[in-house]
Motif scaffolding. Structure first.
Motif, short mmCIF file in Angstrom:
data_model
loop_
_atom_site.label_atom_id
_atom_site.label_comp_id
_atom_site.label_asym_id
_atom_site.label_seq_id
_atom_site.Cartn_x
_atom_site.Cartn_y
_atom_site.Cartn_z
N ARG A 1 -13.02 -11.59 -6.26
CA ARG A 1 -12.10 -11.46 -7.39
C ARG A 1 -12.23 -10.12 -8.10
NH1 ARG A 1 -12.92 -15.03 -11.46
NH2 ARG A 1 -14.94 -15.53 -10.60
N ALA A 2 -13.39 -9.47 -7.91
CA ALA A 2 -13.59 -8.20 -8.61
C ALA A 2 -12.71 -7.09 -8.03
CB ALA A 2 -15.05 -7.78 -8.55
N PHE A 3 -12.25 -7.25 -6.77
CA PHE A 3 -11.41 -6.20 -6.17
C PHE A 3 -9.97 -6.37 -6.60
CE2 PHE A 3 -14.73 -6.26 -2.71
CZ PHE A 3 -15.34 -5.13 -3.19
N GLU A 4 -9.39 -5.29 -6.99
CA GLU A 4 -8.00 -5.27 -7.40
C GLU A 4 -7.10 -5.44 -6.15
OE1 GLU A 4 -5.63 -5.54 -10.17
OE2 GLU A 4 -7.59 -4.89 -10.87
N THR A 5 -6.06 -6.26 -6.28
CA THR A 5 -5.16 -6.51 -5.15
C THR A 5 -4.58 -5.22 -4.59
OG1 THR A 5 -4.49 -8.40 -6.45
CG2 THR A 5 -3.31 -8.03 -4.42
N LEU A 6 -4.28 -4.31 -5.50
CA LEU A 6 -3.64 -3.06 -5.08
C LEU A 6 -4.57 -2.24 -4.17
CD1 LEU A 6 -0.84 -2.30 -5.98
CD2 LEU A 6 -1.82 -0.76 -7.63
N ILE A 7 -5.86 -2.27 -4.47
CA ILE A 7 -6.81 -1.50 -3.67
C ILE A 7 -6.99 -2.15 -2.30
CG2 ILE A 7 -9.21 -0.76 -3.55
CD1 ILE A 7 -9.14 -0.50 -6.58
N ILE A 8 -7.04 -3.49 -2.27
CA ILE A 8 -7.11 -4.17 -0.98
C ILE A 8 -5.87 -3.85 -0.16
CG2 ILE A 8 -7.39 -6.40 0.13
CD1 ILE A 8 -8.59 -7.45 -2.39
N ALA A 9 -4.72 -3.80 -0.84
CA ALA A 9 -3.48 -3.48 -0.13
C ALA A 9 -3.56 -2.10 0.50
CB ALA A 9 -2.29 -3.56 -1.09
N LEU A 10 -4.15 -1.15 -0.23
CA LEU A 10 -4.27 0.21 0.31
C LEU A 10 -5.08 0.21 1.61
CD1 LEU A 10 -4.94 2.29 -2.90
CD2 LEU A 10 -3.05 2.54 -1.33
N ILE A 11 -6.11 -0.63 1.65
CA ILE A 11 -6.93 -0.69 2.86
C ILE A 11 -6.15 -1.31 4.01
CG2 ILE A 11 -8.99 -1.76 3.85
CD1 ILE A 11 -10.28 -1.41 1.12
N PHE A 12 -5.42 -2.39 3.70
CA PHE A 12 -4.68 -3.05 4.77
C PHE A 12 -3.55 -2.18 5.30
CE2 PHE A 12 -6.44 -7.17 3.21
CZ PHE A 12 -7.07 -7.46 4.40
N ILE A 13 -3.03 -1.30 4.45
CA ILE A 13 -1.98 -0.41 4.92
C ILE A 13 -2.51 0.48 6.04
CG2 ILE A 13 -0.65 1.62 4.27
CD1 ILE A 13 -0.10 0.26 1.62
N ARG A 14 -3.79 0.89 5.91
CA ARG A 14 -4.38 1.72 6.96
C ARG A 14 -4.44 0.97 8.28
NH1 ARG A 14 -6.12 6.97 5.41
NH2 ARG A 14 -4.65 7.17 3.71
N ALA A 15 -4.67 -0.35 8.22
CA ALA A 15 -4.84 -1.10 9.46
C ALA A 15 -3.51 -1.59 10.02
CB ALA A 15 -5.76 -2.28 9.22
N PHE A 16 -2.60 -2.04 9.17
CA PHE A 16 -1.39 -2.69 9.66
C PHE A 16 -0.14 -1.85 9.41
CE2 PHE A 16 -4.38 -6.10 8.72
CZ PHE A 16 -4.42 -6.72 9.95
#
Lengths: 285, 313
Positions: free
Chosen positions: A134-149
């Motif tokens: 929960r401590a990770f901001e959704t937007l930051i997780i999204a940035l990581i997934f953009i790199r992969a997908f």
């Protein structure tokens, strides 16, 4: 009938705090407000906030607000279908993110519930795990997934799903902890295994709570789904940030009002569904 | 009536009542099954449609181990890439050269620390702004306190618009108006917080005990006197608790709002992403994680203390 001075004196002696705050409390208040004022002053200085800057900014804000009228209306189908696709993407991001998050969180939540998982070390470890997610901001997780997908809604869906796993697992396990033991005792008394106790004693009790959590989080995910596009994770946010970057303010405002309308409609329908399915359920809360 | 037959001696229902029950039960079960089936079908359709819109079935080109290119579905193709990406963000730490490796990992710590301070201060100022705005607007937005219907309607719509538009969208707008920097971030988060807090505060106001306000009015108090001496002391504990929760949320928001140029640590994320400084990302993650945990913990302690104090007096 009026009070005599003697009566007032008696009242003052009985309840001195009603007439005067004690010195220590007053000092503490003064210290608190001075600290607050100093910190605010420092911020204003450090961030270079001057009345002139505010004034020019407000002037430009007024210009931007002025561009709201007349609002832009999409005329051709080509333009309109793009907006519709953005809204559809936002909705599917919120829907799939919520559903996938819940599917993963449901089994995990039993590990974090005190009345199911009696191993203190494991339970507390799992709970800290939820907190970390929960401590990770959704937007930051999204940035990581953009790199992969790659750019697009898939990254947004997975980002919301991941961050919802933490939220859901916490909320679900709290709901499980609030269940009554009597149904479980009944199942055990008639010879049910541990799994059957959970299935027939606990799950029916938590189902309405889980459903209402899901509906509530779906609403909030529609809101966060609208911004994921700003970093490129699909949805209406991409169109919005694109319009703002191109200074097409009239179109940007139209999209903003469309988002507000969408959130309204979803609030309305989820209230309807909640009333239909849960009613005025007075079970576990 | 089907239920007129008396029970038999042993308390076993008469056969016609039993069969009546059986048919009723079967009917109920059938209806429940049908409702479930329809619900599941709608759900599956929605799921499939969203999955299709959400690119679940897209194919993408991947490089095979022998160097050739091939087409794969996007999810199985992306997971190894995700793994690689996450592995790249791990710093190389050796036990014997731990401190220099660590210093290497946090090589921009001076900049990051000052940006972290900026992030927390943005959150502080934004919370102040949001509390002030939400507090002032919560009285006209409460059904039981609002001076008249038009004021109620206007403030409610205003609060709805400010809270429905996400803070990062406000940031995009304010960056244009107030130029790049923390001021835009403060105003953006503050605007969003005004809407969110205004709603919570006005709900607290609607649950007020109206008797103290009537007392103030009976003693000749104006509307402001009623609010000041009748309403505010009642809602103060609620307000403090909502404010602290909002501060935590604002710290999170201000840590990413720099991504669109509105100050704080978020801009470092953008820099690290575009320069592919992978280990910087994990360092920034850690910094934000620790800050958020510390602030969550501190404000929880403070909240318990304040609420505890209120209960004792």
């Amino acid at each position: 009938m009026s009070l005599t001075p003697a009566q007032i004196e008696a009242a003052r002696a009985r309840a001195p705090q009603a007439f005067e705050t004690p010195l220590s409390l007053r000092m503490r208040r003064i210290a608190l407000w001075t600290g607050f004022a100093l910190l605010t002053g420092y911020c204003l200085w450090a961030f270079d906030v001057s009345p002139l800057r505010i004034w020019t900014g407000l002037g430009r804000l007024g210009d931007v607000l002025g561009f709201m009228f007349p609002p832009y209306v999409w005329k051709s189908w080509a333009e309109f279908s793009e907006i519709l696709k953005g809204l559809g993407e936002t909705l599917s991001i919120a829907f799939l993110g919520t559903v996938l998050g819940a599917i993963v969180a449901f089994p995990l939540s039993f590990l974090g519930a005190k009345n199911i998982n009696r191993l203190n070390v494991l339970r507390l470890g799992v709970r800290r795990g939820y907190d970390v997610i929960r401590a990770f901001e959704t937007l930051i997780i999204a940035l990581i997934f953009i790199r992969a997908f790659g750019l697009g809604p898939l990254a947004g869906i997975l980002a919301i799903a991941i961050s919802e796993v933490g939220t859901f697992a916490k909320l679900f396990s709290e709901a499980i902890e609030n269940t009554s033991t009597r149904p479980t005792d009944g199942v055990r008394a008639s010879g049910g295994t541990r799994l059957q106790q959970i299935r027939f004693g606990i799950v029916p009790q938590v189902n309405p709570v889980i459903l209402s959590i899901l509906l509530y989080n779906f609403e909030s995910n529609v809101r966060s789904g609208t911004i994921l596009g700003i970093v490129g994770a699909g949805g209406i946010g991409f169109l919005l940030s694109d319009r703002i970057a191109a200074y097409k303010w009239d179109e940007a405002w139209s999209i903003i009002f469309l988002i507000i309308a969408l959130v309204y409609v979803i609030d309305y329908f989820s209230a309807l569904i909640r009333a239909r399915i849960i009613g005025n359920w007075e079970g576990v809360k | 009536m089907a239920f007129t037959a008396a029970p038999t001696a042993a308390g076993v229902p008469a056969p016609d009542r039993l069969s009546q029950f059986e048919t009723d039960f079967a009917g109920k079960r059938r209806r429940a099954r049908r409702a479930w089936g329809v619900g599941a079908l709608i759900f599956a359709l929605l799921f499939g449609f969203s999955a299709w819109i959400g690119d679940f079935f897209r194919v993408t080109q991947v490089t095979m181990p022998d160097g050739s290119r091939d087409w794969r579905w996007i999810i199985p193709a992306g997971i190894p890439r995700l793994g690689e990406y996450i592995v790249q963000t791990f710093p190389t730490l050796h036990w014997d050269t731990f401190w220099s490796d660590f210093a290497n990992w946090f090589w921009r710590w001076k900049i990051w620390l000052s940006l972290l301070l900026e992030t927390v201060l943005i959150a502080f100022m934004a919370t102040t702004l949001g509390v002030a705005g939400g507090f002032l607007l919560s009285f006209p937005a409460a059904r039981n306190l609002s001076p008249n219907r038009w004021v109620l309607w206007l403030t409610r719509r205003f609060l709805e618009i400010t809270r429905t538009v996400p803070d990062i969208v406000w940031a995009l707008i304010f960056v244009f108006c107030f130029s790049v920097g923390p001021l835009a971030g403060i105003l953006a988060i503050g605007t969003h917080a005004t809407g969110a807090l205004g709603k919570l505060y006005s709900e607290a106001n609607e649950n007020l005990d109206m008797r103290p306000l009537e007392g103030v009015r009976a003693a000749g108090g104006t509307w402001f006197d009623q609010i000041r001496y009748g309403a505010v002391p009642q809602v103060l504990p609620n307000i403090v608790s909502y404010t602290l929760l909002r501060f935590e949320l604002n710290v999170r928001s201000s840590s990413i709002i720099g991504y669109v140029g509105a100050g704080g640590l978020g801009q470092e994320f953008r820099i690290a992403m575009s320069f592919q400084e992978y280990t910087d990302l994990s360092a920034l993650f850690l910094i934000i994680l620790v800050t958020v945990i510390v602030i969550d913990y501190g404000s929880e302690k403070l909240r318990h203390k304040i609420i505890g104090l209120e209960e004792r007096t």
